[in-house]
Every structure is written in C-alpha cells, then in structure tokens.
Scaffold this motif. Structure first.
Motif, PDB file in Angstrom:
ATOM      1  N   ALA A   1      51.249  53.104  35.654  1.00  0.00           N
ATOM      2  CA  ALA A   1      51.499  51.883  35.182  1.00  0.00           C
ATOM      3  C   ALA A   1      52.181  51.068  36.039  1.00  0.00           C
ATOM      4  CB  ALA A   1      52.123  51.978  33.772  1.00  0.00           C
ATOM      5  N   LEU A   2      53.575  51.794  36.775  1.00  0.00           N
ATOM      6  CA  LEU A   2      54.314  50.977  37.654  1.00  0.00           C
ATOM      7  C   LEU A   2      53.456  50.729  39.018  1.00  0.00           C
ATOM      8  CD1 LEU A   2      57.165  50.325  38.499  1.00  0.00           C
ATOM      9  CD2 LEU A   2      57.544  52.673  39.238  1.00  0.00           C
ATOM     10  N   GLU A   3      52.769  51.521  39.405  1.00  0.00           N
ATOM     11  CA  GLU A   3      51.910  51.265  40.426  1.00  0.00           C
ATOM     12  C   GLU A   3      50.923  50.195  40.360  1.00  0.00           C
ATOM     13  OE1 GLU A   3      53.554  55.443  40.692  1.00  0.00           O
ATOM     14  OE2 GLU A   3      52.198  54.416  39.366  1.00  0.00           O
ATOM     15  N   ALA A   4      50.492  50.072  39.140  1.00  0.00           N
ATOM     16  CA  ALA A   4      49.358  48.822  38.655  1.00  0.00           C
ATOM     17  C   ALA A   4      50.237  47.693  38.781  1.00  0.00           C
ATOM     18  CB  ALA A   4      48.843  49.127  37.206  1.00  0.00           C
ATOM     19  N   LEU A   5      51.408  47.696  38.209  1.00  0.00           N
ATOM     20  CA  LEU A   5      52.161  46.422  38.232  1.00  0.00           C
ATOM     21  C   LEU A   5      52.529  46.010  39.643  1.00  0.00           C
ATOM     22  CD1 LEU A   5      55.011  47.162  35.392  1.00  0.00           C
ATOM     23  CD2 LEU A   5      53.446  45.381  35.278  1.00  0.00           C
ATOM     24  N   ASP A   6      52.964  46.805  40.598  1.00  0.00           N
ATOM     25  CA  ASP A   6      53.120  46.520  41.842  1.00  0.00           C
ATOM     26  C   ASP A   6      51.695  46.288  42.605  1.00  0.00           C
ATOM     27  OD1 ASP A   6      55.811  47.432  41.805  1.00  0.00           O
ATOM     28  OD2 ASP A   6      55.235  49.310  42.359  1.00  0.00           O
ATOM     29  N   LEU A   7      50.602  46.600  42.286  1.00  0.00           N
ATOM     30  CA  LEU A   7      49.434  46.061  42.725  1.00  0.00           C
ATOM     31  C   LEU A   7      49.273  44.726  42.391  1.00  0.00           C
ATOM     32  CD1 LEU A   7      46.578  46.598  43.998  1.00  0.00           C
ATOM     33  CD2 LEU A   7      45.820  47.255  41.501  1.00  0.00           C
TER      34      LEU A   7
ATOM     35  N   ALA B   1      52.166  38.330  32.480  1.00  0.00           N
ATOM     36  CA  ALA B   1      53.056  37.883  31.182  1.00  0.00           C
ATOM     37  C   ALA B   1      53.089  39.382  30.504  1.00  0.00           C
ATOM     38  CB  ALA B   1      52.305  37.052  30.472  1.00  0.00           C
ATOM     39  N   LEU B   2      54.187  39.753  29.856  1.00  0.00           N
ATOM     40  CA  LEU B   2      54.224  40.664  28.916  1.00  0.00           C
ATOM     41  C   LEU B   2      53.810  40.198  27.427  1.00  0.00           C
ATOM     42  CD1 LEU B   2      55.127  43.945  28.753  1.00  0.00           C
ATOM     43  CD2 LEU B   2      57.190  42.942  27.872  1.00  0.00           C
ATOM     44  N   VAL B   3      52.932  40.862  27.008  1.00  0.00           N
ATOM     45  CA  VAL B   3      52.388  40.325  25.367  1.00  0.00           C
ATOM     46  C   VAL B   3      52.455  41.671  24.506  1.00  0.00           C
ATOM     47  CG1 VAL B   3      50.700  39.176  24.161  1.00  0.00           C
ATOM     48  CG2 VAL B   3      50.910  38.782  26.613  1.00  0.00           C
ATOM     49  N   THR B   4      53.524  41.697  23.736  1.00  0.00           N
ATOM     50  CA  THR B   4      53.818  42.941  22.877  1.00  0.00           C
ATOM     51  C   THR B   4      54.093  42.443  21.404  1.00  0.00           C
ATOM     52  OG1 THR B   4      55.168  44.700  22.642  1.00  0.00           O
ATOM     53  CG2 THR B   4      56.454  42.652  23.555  1.00  0.00           C
ATOM     54  N   ASN B   5      53.761  43.421  20.417  1.00  0.00           N
ATOM     55  CA  ASN B   5      54.095  43.036  19.435  1.00  0.00           C
ATOM     56  C   ASN B   5      55.444  43.531  18.815  1.00  0.00           C
ATOM     57  OD1 ASN B   5      52.186  41.987  17.577  1.00  0.00           O
ATOM     58  ND2 ASN B   5      50.992  43.920  16.779  1.00  0.00           N
TER      59      ASN B   5
ATOM     60  N   ARG C   1      61.628  41.030  19.764  1.00  0.00           N
ATOM     61  CA  ARG C   1      62.462  40.629  20.994  1.00  0.00           C
ATOM     62  C   ARG C   1      63.674  41.705  21.088  1.00  0.00           C
ATOM     63  NH1 ARG C   1      61.749  38.702  25.763  1.00  0.00           N
ATOM     64  NH2 ARG C   1      60.382  37.118  24.931  1.00  0.00           N
ATOM     65  N   GLU C   2      64.436  41.884  20.013  1.00  0.00           N
ATOM     66  CA  GLU C   2      65.530  43.017  20.281  1.00  0.00           C
ATOM     67  C   GLU C   2      65.188  44.037  20.988  1.00  0.00           C
ATOM     68  OE1 GLU C   2      68.554  45.002  17.280  1.00  0.00           O
ATOM     69  OE2 GLU C   2      67.226  43.417  16.621  1.00  0.00           O
ATOM     70  N   ALA C   3      64.130  44.664  20.741  1.00  0.00           N
ATOM     71  CA  ALA C   3      63.622  46.085  21.151  1.00  0.00           C
ATOM     72  C   ALA C   3      63.034  45.945  22.388  1.00  0.00           C
ATOM     73  CB  ALA C   3      62.870  46.664  20.163  1.00  0.00           C
ATOM     74  N   ALA C   4      62.346  44.756  22.685  1.00  0.00           N
ATOM     75  CA  ALA C   4      61.640  44.581  23.948  1.00  0.00           C
ATOM     76  C   ALA C   4      62.447  44.352  24.763  1.00  0.00           C
ATOM     77  CB  ALA C   4      60.625  43.439  23.717  1.00  0.00           C
ATOM     78  N   GLU C   5      63.756  43.666  24.867  1.00  0.00           N
ATOM     79  CA  GLU C   5      64.622  43.594  25.843  1.00  0.00           C
ATOM     80  C   GLU C   5      65.320  44.779  26.309  1.00  0.00           C
ATOM     81  OE1 GLU C   5      65.715  40.707  27.506  1.00  0.00           O
ATOM     82  OE2 GLU C   5      64.186  39.853  26.428  1.00  0.00           O
TER      83      GLU C   5
ATOM     84  N   ILE D   1      61.165  48.296  32.456  1.00  0.00           N
ATOM     85  CA  ILE D   1      60.004  47.590  33.140  1.00  0.00           C
ATOM     86  C   ILE D   1      60.571  46.715  34.414  1.00  0.00           C
ATOM     87  CG2 ILE D   1      57.892  46.537  32.921  1.00  0.00           C
ATOM     88  CD1 ILE D   1      58.048  47.193  29.733  1.00  0.00           C
ATOM     89  N   GLY D   2      61.584  46.110  34.121  1.00  0.00           N
ATOM     90  CA  GLY D   2      62.034  45.069  34.962  1.00  0.00           C
ATOM     91  C   GLY D   2      61.533  43.640  34.476  1.00  0.00           C
ATOM     92  N   ARG D   3      62.390  42.813  33.924  1.00  0.00           N
ATOM     93  CA  ARG D   3      61.970  41.519  33.144  1.00  0.00           C
ATOM     94  C   ARG D   3      61.534  40.323  34.386  1.00  0.00           C
ATOM     95  NH1 ARG D   3      66.813  42.398  31.493  1.00  0.00           N
ATOM     96  NH2 ARG D   3      66.114  42.522  29.558  1.00  0.00           N
ATOM     97  N   HIS D   4      61.867  40.881  35.823  1.00  0.00           N
ATOM     98  CA  HIS D   4      61.857  40.220  36.807  1.00  0.00           C
ATOM     99  C   HIS D   4      60.307  40.210  37.179  1.00  0.00           C
ATOM    100  CE1 HIS D   4      62.193  44.066  38.590  1.00  0.00           C
ATOM    101  NE2 HIS D   4      61.341  43.649  39.619  1.00  0.00           N
ATOM    102  N   ARG D   5      59.437  41.150  36.806  1.00  0.00           N
ATOM    103  CA  ARG D   5      58.050  41.038  36.991  1.00  0.00           C
ATOM    104  C   ARG D   5      57.280  40.174  36.517  1.00  0.00           C
ATOM    105  NH1 ARG D   5      56.756  45.990  39.430  1.00  0.00           N
ATOM    106  NH2 ARG D   5      58.292  47.612  39.260  1.00  0.00           N
ATOM    107  N   PHE D   6      57.906  39.662  35.368  1.00  0.00           N
ATOM    108  CA  PHE D   6      57.077  38.605  34.502  1.00  0.00           C
ATOM    109  C   PHE D   6      57.403  37.181  34.572  1.00  0.00           C
ATOM    110  CE2 PHE D   6      57.245  43.018  32.621  1.00  0.00           C
ATOM    111  CZ  PHE D   6      55.896  43.336  32.786  1.00  0.00           C
ATOM    112  N   ALA D   7      56.343  36.464  34.611  1.00  0.00           N
ATOM    113  CA  ALA D   7      56.691  34.836  34.604  1.00  0.00           C
ATOM    114  C   ALA D   7      56.854  34.548  33.090  1.00  0.00           C
ATOM    115  CB  ALA D   7      55.330  34.165  34.956  1.00  0.00           C
TER     116      ALA D   7
END
Length: 242
Positions: free
Chosen positions: A109-115, A124-128, A131-135, A141-147
């Motif tokens: 997964a980490l390498e796929a994000l870098d790719l 974008a991160l799209v999760t069920n 927000r409290e737990a996703a943060e 994961i690194g929030r900087h990765r996502f627009a």
C-alpha cells in the motif's frame, strides 16, 4: 510540462490514466480490519453474545451506525432498548485506543501511494471511519498525501451508498468516471461502483463479487503505472465521461 498541461494529459482517455485516485482506508491501505474486529468482538461480549464469523463479515467496511445495527439485530436487542450513541462511543474509544498503539500497512500500500503521487495524480481518502478515528490513522498514512479526505460521518449516508465517493470527486473537481477507486470490501466496492467509479478491487477479509466497473488484483504489491491505466481505461467505457 506545466501542472495544468500534465493534469489535462492525465485526464485524456488516450493516455489511459485516471484524473484522480480515491483510496479506501481500512483493509485497503491499512491492515486495520483486525482492530475493528477486536472492538466489535468486545462490544458483542458486552451484550452477552459471541462475534460469529458471519456477523463480522457482514459488518466489514460498514459505517459505524450500520455495523452497530447489525450487531444489535444479531443480539436480539429490542429497538427500544438499544443505545447506539453509547455503544458507538464505546466502540470508537476502543478503536482509537488500538489505533494509537500502531497501525500496520496492507502489503504494497505505501509503495502504491508513492507510485500514484509520483505520477502526479491527485488522491483522496474515502473512508466509512468517522473523522475522529480517521485523524489518528492519518498520522500513519500521512494526511499530506491527499488533496481531500471524506469520512463516514461527513456525508448523509455512508458506504455502501455512493455518497462518500460522489463527495470526494466533487471536492476534487472531477466526475466519478474520471476517477479510479481502490477498495477491498463488498460494502466499499458497492459504494464506488454505485457512484460510477471504475474500481480496482483488492479483497482483504472478505470476497468481493465481480461486476461492472470492477477489476481485481490479489494485492497492491508491485502495482505499476500500467496496472492503474488498465484498471481505469479498461472500465471507463462503461460510464459516460463528463
């Protein structure tokens, strides 16, 4: 090449790449489904029942309210005796506690994000997950990765409804047909394809049915640019491009 020109070329069907990639979190990027299982098993025990494999599988990828409703149904708790707010709070506190202890990545997964980032494709991160737990998870994961990020408590209806994916595409400024979703669960895949997203399915804890707009990989390990291209371009003809 300018950023504008690069964006236009990525969205060009002739180049066979998506304009954006929309990532699920639990079970797709992070091996966090076992953590949710610990929490849900603990909640089941609080209600005097055992978590069966069938019940656990039915809750995979669910929003917290949907997962709680299924557990309450299985426990035979009458509607008037249910306290979803209290049970949700207990579950969320337990999950957050476990998240804080460390979150393992799914293979590749980490390498796929870098790719994807290296190809200049916005994500974008799209999760069920709320927000409290996703943060907490975003610290790994690194929030900087996502627009942008869209959580289950930020839309009217969570997965398997299409709302989270529709919202993410809207925030990115693309149609869902221009985006590639990456999912692991039947619930998540249903949401992505209902939204009109070509979807790369990498099953984790449960089998995902085949269907339109879906292509499958057994793992994100060794994911390549050509894999992204074939997953998106091979399916995009089934939806109308905006």
């Amino acid at each position: 090449m300018t950023d504008t020109a690069d964006s236009a070329l990525r969205a060009d069907p002739a180049l066979r790449l998506p304009a954006a990639v929309l990532w699920d979190m639990d079970g797709t990027l992070l091996d966090s489904e076992p953590i949710w299982e610990i929490a849900m098993t603990g909640l089941a025990a609080r209600h005097g029942m055992a978590m069966t494999p069938q019940l656990r599988e039915s809750t995979l990828g669910n929003s917290l309210p949907d997962a709680l409703a299924k557990l309450h149904d299985a426990a035979g708790i009458p509607p008037e005796d249910r306290d979803p707010d209290a049970d949700g709070r207990w579950t969320l506190d337990r999950v957050t506690e476990l998240f804080d202890e460390g979150l393992p990545w799914r293979p590749g997964a980490l390498e796929a994000l870098d790719l994807v980032a290296g190809a200049g494709i916005p994500m974008a991160l799209v999760t069920n997950t709320v927000r409290e737990a996703a943060e907490v998870a975003l610290e790994t994961i690194g929030r900087h990765r996502f627009a942008t990020t869209v959580c289950g408590d930020e839309v009217a209806v969570g997965k398997p409804a299409p709302d989270p994916y529709l919202r993410a595409a809207e925030l990115l400024g693309f149609s869902t047909a221009q985006c590639l979703a990456v999912e692991d669960s039947p619930t998540g895949a249903a949401a992505a394809t209902a939204a009109g997203c070509p979807t790369l399915v990498v099953p984790s804890a449960a089998a995902v049915p085949t269907g339109g707009l879906r292509t499958f990989r057994t793992s994100l390990v060794d994911l390549a640019r050509d894999d992204l291209a074939s997953a998106w371009a091979g399916l995009r003809g089934a939806v109308r491009m905006a």
